[in-house]
Motif scaffolding. Sequence first.
Motif, PDB file in Angstrom:
ATOM      1  N   LEU A 153      17.100   7.695   1.792  1.00 31.14           N
ATOM      2  CA  LEU A 153      16.584   6.640   0.916  1.00 31.14           C
ATOM      3  C   LEU A 153      15.699   5.648   1.671  1.00 31.14           C
ATOM      4  O   LEU A 153      14.664   5.215   1.160  1.00 31.14           O
ATOM      5  CB  LEU A 153      17.742   5.899   0.252  1.00 31.14           C
ATOM      6  N   THR A 154      16.085   5.307   2.890  1.00 24.70           N
ATOM      7  CA  THR A 154      15.288   4.365   3.674  1.00 24.70           C
ATOM      8  C   THR A 154      13.905   4.934   3.974  1.00 24.70           C
ATOM      9  O   THR A 154      12.888   4.261   3.783  1.00 24.70           O
ATOM     10  CB  THR A 154      16.018   4.010   4.981  1.00 24.70           C
ATOM     11  N   PHE A 155      13.855   6.177   4.421  1.00 24.70           N
ATOM     12  CA  PHE A 155      12.561   6.767   4.719  1.00 24.70           C
ATOM     13  C   PHE A 155      11.748   7.021   3.457  1.00 24.70           C
ATOM     14  O   PHE A 155      10.520   6.924   3.473  1.00 24.70           O
ATOM     15  CB  PHE A 155      12.722   8.039   5.551  1.00 24.70           C
ATOM     16  N   ALA A 156      12.403   7.328   2.352  1.00 26.81           N
ATOM     17  CA  ALA A 156      11.681   7.471   1.085  1.00 26.81           C
ATOM     18  C   ALA A 156      11.043   6.147   0.676  1.00 26.81           C
ATOM     19  O   ALA A 156       9.901   6.111   0.203  1.00 26.81           O
ATOM     20  CB  ALA A 156      12.618   7.981  -0.006  1.00 26.81           C
ATOM     21  N   LEU A 157      11.773   5.047   0.847  1.00 21.73           N
ATOM     22  CA  LEU A 157      11.203   3.732   0.542  1.00 21.73           C
ATOM     23  C   LEU A 157      10.023   3.419   1.449  1.00 21.73           C
ATOM     24  O   LEU A 157       9.001   2.878   0.997  1.00 21.73           O
ATOM     25  CB  LEU A 157      12.267   2.645   0.681  1.00 21.73           C
ATOM     26  N   LEU A 158      10.133   3.761   2.740  1.00 23.47           N
ATOM     27  CA  LEU A 158       9.020   3.515   3.660  1.00 23.47           C
ATOM     28  C   LEU A 158       7.798   4.348   3.290  1.00 23.47           C
ATOM     29  O   LEU A 158       6.659   3.850   3.310  1.00 23.47           O
ATOM     30  CB  LEU A 158       9.456   3.805   5.094  1.00 23.47           C
ATOM     31  N   ILE A 159       8.009   5.602   2.934  1.00 18.46           N
ATOM     32  CA  ILE A 159       6.890   6.460   2.537  1.00 18.46           C
ATOM     33  C   ILE A 159       6.268   5.950   1.249  1.00 18.46           C
ATOM     34  O   ILE A 159       5.039   5.916   1.114  1.00 18.46           O
ATOM     35  CB  ILE A 159       7.360   7.917   2.399  1.00 18.46           C
ATOM     36  N   ALA A 191       6.257   2.862   0.244  1.00 20.45           N
ATOM     37  CA  ALA A 191       5.533   1.634   0.593  1.00 20.45           C
ATOM     38  C   ALA A 191       4.184   1.965   1.225  1.00 20.45           C
ATOM     39  O   ALA A 191       3.168   1.324   0.914  1.00 20.45           O
ATOM     40  CB  ALA A 191       6.368   0.782   1.546  1.00 20.45           C
ATOM     41  N   MET A 192       4.163   2.961   2.108  1.00 18.62           N
ATOM     42  CA  MET A 192       2.888   3.362   2.713  1.00 18.62           C
ATOM     43  C   MET A 192       1.939   3.915   1.658  1.00 18.62           C
ATOM     44  O   MET A 192       0.742   3.612   1.666  1.00 18.62           O
ATOM     45  CB  MET A 192       3.109   4.403   3.811  1.00 18.62           C
ATOM     46  N   TYR A 193       2.446   4.722   0.732  1.00 17.73           N
ATOM     47  CA  TYR A 193       1.608   5.271  -0.337  1.00 17.73           C
ATOM     48  C   TYR A 193       1.020   4.150  -1.190  1.00 17.73           C
ATOM     49  O   TYR A 193      -0.174   4.161  -1.497  1.00 17.73           O
ATOM     50  CB  TYR A 193       2.427   6.234  -1.208  1.00 17.73           C
ATOM     51  N   ALA A 215       0.581  -4.266  -3.018  1.00 17.55           N
ATOM     52  CA  ALA A 215       1.519  -4.868  -2.068  1.00 17.55           C
ATOM     53  C   ALA A 215       2.863  -4.150  -2.191  1.00 17.55           C
ATOM     54  O   ALA A 215       3.330  -3.870  -3.284  1.00 17.55           O
ATOM     55  CB  ALA A 215       1.693  -6.350  -2.353  1.00 17.55           C
ATOM     56  N   ALA A 216       3.445  -3.844  -1.063  1.00 19.56           N
ATOM     57  CA  ALA A 216       4.720  -3.117  -1.064  1.00 19.56           C
ATOM     58  C   ALA A 216       5.816  -3.933  -0.401  1.00 19.56           C
ATOM     59  O   ALA A 216       6.767  -3.380   0.149  1.00 19.56           O
ATOM     60  CB  ALA A 216       4.539  -1.783  -0.361  1.00 19.56           C
ATOM     61  N   TRP A 217       5.713  -5.241  -0.466  1.00 22.60           N
ATOM     62  CA  TRP A 217       6.688  -6.097   0.211  1.00 22.60           C
ATOM     63  C   TRP A 217       8.069  -5.954  -0.382  1.00 22.60           C
ATOM     64  O   TRP A 217       9.071  -6.107   0.309  1.00 22.60           O
ATOM     65  CB  TRP A 217       6.240  -7.553   0.168  1.00 22.60           C
ATOM     66  N   ASP A 218       8.147  -5.665  -1.674  1.00 21.42           N
ATOM     67  CA  ASP A 218       9.458  -5.520  -2.288  1.00 21.42           C
ATOM     68  C   ASP A 218      10.213  -4.316  -1.722  1.00 21.42           C
ATOM     69  O   ASP A 218      11.407  -4.394  -1.435  1.00 21.42           O
ATOM     70  CB  ASP A 218       9.338  -5.409  -3.804  1.00 21.42           C
TER      71      ASP A 218
END
Length: 100
Positions: A28-34, A36-38, A46-49
Amino acid sequence: MMTHPSVERDERTIAIEYAGTQLAYNVLTFALLIDAMYRSFFRNEAAWDLLALVIAGGAIIVLYQVRHKAVPQVRGLGKVLAAVAFLAAIIGFVVALVWS
């Protein structure tokens, strides 16, 4: 003939549950990071959330471990963490200046 009651949870079961929880957290953490990058690179949003969710998840784990005294005692750990946070802030500031 004696029958023994079945054991529903033993150390192995608990270890497997923890390993599964850790794997799910990492996915889940890496999915959120990916995600956010997308959002940032392809949609210019903005992907701050999403990044706040990743940071909050890590902070919760660290605070829980500190509260239950499960963090290894490392001499000068506070100084190292402060230096890493300071370095990360500088890198983030430079990247923000260059990117915008």
